[in-house]
Design a protein around this motif. Sequence first.
Motif, PDB file in Angstrom:
ATOM      1  N   THR A   5       0.928  -1.261   0.029  1.00  0.00           N
ATOM      2  CA  THR A   5      -0.128  -0.145   0.074  1.00  0.00           C
ATOM      3  C   THR A   5       0.862   1.154  -0.074  1.00  0.00           C
ATOM      4  N   THR A   6       2.264   0.957  -0.029  1.00  0.00           N
ATOM      5  CA  THR A   6       3.025   2.318   0.076  1.00  0.00           C
ATOM      6  C   THR A   6       4.084   1.693  -1.002  1.00  0.00           C
ATOM      7  N   GLU A  32       2.931  -2.271   7.104  1.00  0.00           N
ATOM      8  CA  GLU A  32       3.425  -2.228   5.894  1.00  0.00           C
ATOM      9  C   GLU A  32       5.081  -2.678   5.883  1.00  0.00           C
ATOM     10  N   HIS A  54       4.796   9.376   3.221  1.00  0.00           N
ATOM     11  CA  HIS A  54       3.623   8.533   2.482  1.00  0.00           C
ATOM     12  C   HIS A  54       2.747   8.827   3.594  1.00  0.00           C
ATOM     13  N   CYS A  56       1.040   7.286   5.828  1.00  0.00           N
ATOM     14  CA  CYS A  56       1.300   6.338   6.758  1.00  0.00           C
ATOM     15  C   CYS A  56       1.609   6.784   8.044  1.00  0.00           C
ATOM     16  N   ASN A  58       3.789   6.223  11.319  1.00  0.00           N
ATOM     17  CA  ASN A  58       5.033   5.642  11.667  1.00  0.00           C
ATOM     18  C   ASN A  58       5.123   5.805  13.314  1.00  0.00           C
ATOM     19  N   LYS A  90       6.448   1.149   9.928  1.00  0.00           N
ATOM     20  CA  LYS A  90       5.700   2.027   9.038  1.00  0.00           C
ATOM     21  C   LYS A  90       4.370   1.099   9.066  1.00  0.00           C
ATOM     22  N   ARG A  92       0.616   0.088   7.773  1.00  0.00           N
ATOM     23  CA  ARG A  92      -0.210   0.606   6.528  1.00  0.00           C
ATOM     24  C   ARG A  92      -1.036   1.858   6.490  1.00  0.00           C
ATOM     25  N   PRO A  93      -1.515   2.570   5.444  1.00  0.00           N
ATOM     26  CA  PRO A  93      -2.359   3.467   5.379  1.00  0.00           C
ATOM     27  C   PRO A  93      -3.826   2.751   6.188  1.00  0.00           C
ATOM     28  N   GLU A 159      -7.525  -0.288   3.025  1.00  0.00           N
ATOM     29  CA  GLU A 159      -6.339  -0.896   2.353  1.00  0.00           C
ATOM     30  C   GLU A 159      -6.305  -1.030   0.749  1.00  0.00           C
ATOM     31  N   VAL A 196      -6.975   7.135   7.443  1.00  0.00           N
ATOM     32  CA  VAL A 196      -5.552   7.435   6.995  1.00  0.00           C
ATOM     33  C   VAL A 196      -5.050   8.484   7.608  1.00  0.00           C
TER      34      VAL A 196
END
Length: 256
Positions: A5-6, A32, A54, A56, A58, A90, A92-93, A159, A196
């Motif tokens: 997804t990134t 991710e 991104h 995301c 973190n 990281k 995932r969104p 996702e 997100v």
Amino acid sequence: MDDATTSELGVLDTGDPSFRLERIPSSLPLVERYWTTSWDVAAGRTASVTLLPHPCVNVVLERGQLLISGVGRERFTYSYQGTGRVFGIKFRPGGFQPFYGGSVAELTDQVRPLSTLWGASADRFAASLEAASDPVAVAEKYLLEHWPARVDSEVLLVERIVHALLRDREIVRVGDVTERFGVSVRTVQRLFRRYVGVGPKWVLKRYRLHEAADRLAAGEAVGWAELGYCDQSHFIRDFVRVVGVSPSVWCAGVSG
């Protein structure tokens, strides 16, 4: 099947040849990947790296403290000296929301101590990571111990949408998302804000500009239409706002 997804794009430059970035796969569905950066700069010097974030969240171990770093909407430059190392998780969104519980938009452009979410447990987690020879194993063990009791279906939908924004070149506007996934524009915007932290249009543009910067750096031609722009001036304006210079100046700087 690639379910990323990134991308691995977004590192614009670093003036330090000793700067190292390592990306490590995750076995957990909401994460991710893991990453580490390390450097060894000569005494008296300062180096830096510029990044395009991104979409995301973190969790970052830096100087012995774990921090929640929300989605950053602007490029940022990280300066460093001496010898150092940073470890990151990281998500995932959408992947951090089940741990957080609230709207991830509250974290956008914010950096907060992880202890504000997990209390003293976060400090013990940081100490374990600091001492670990294998921080990924420690991270996965800790995350599993704190795994959310429920991950709702909207996380999985987000996702799937983000994966499509990353990979599918036929999606050039938010309307394409609504047609593809059978949801309204209002629903998509609500989902992205809650899970997100930024809107779907921002995510789509950011991924396309990541790609544009990378391809231009490699000496490839980039057509504004294939990136979803209605005209060249719009593409150049967005590129300058996000990267900081025009595409032509970016190419010249990279080749130079």
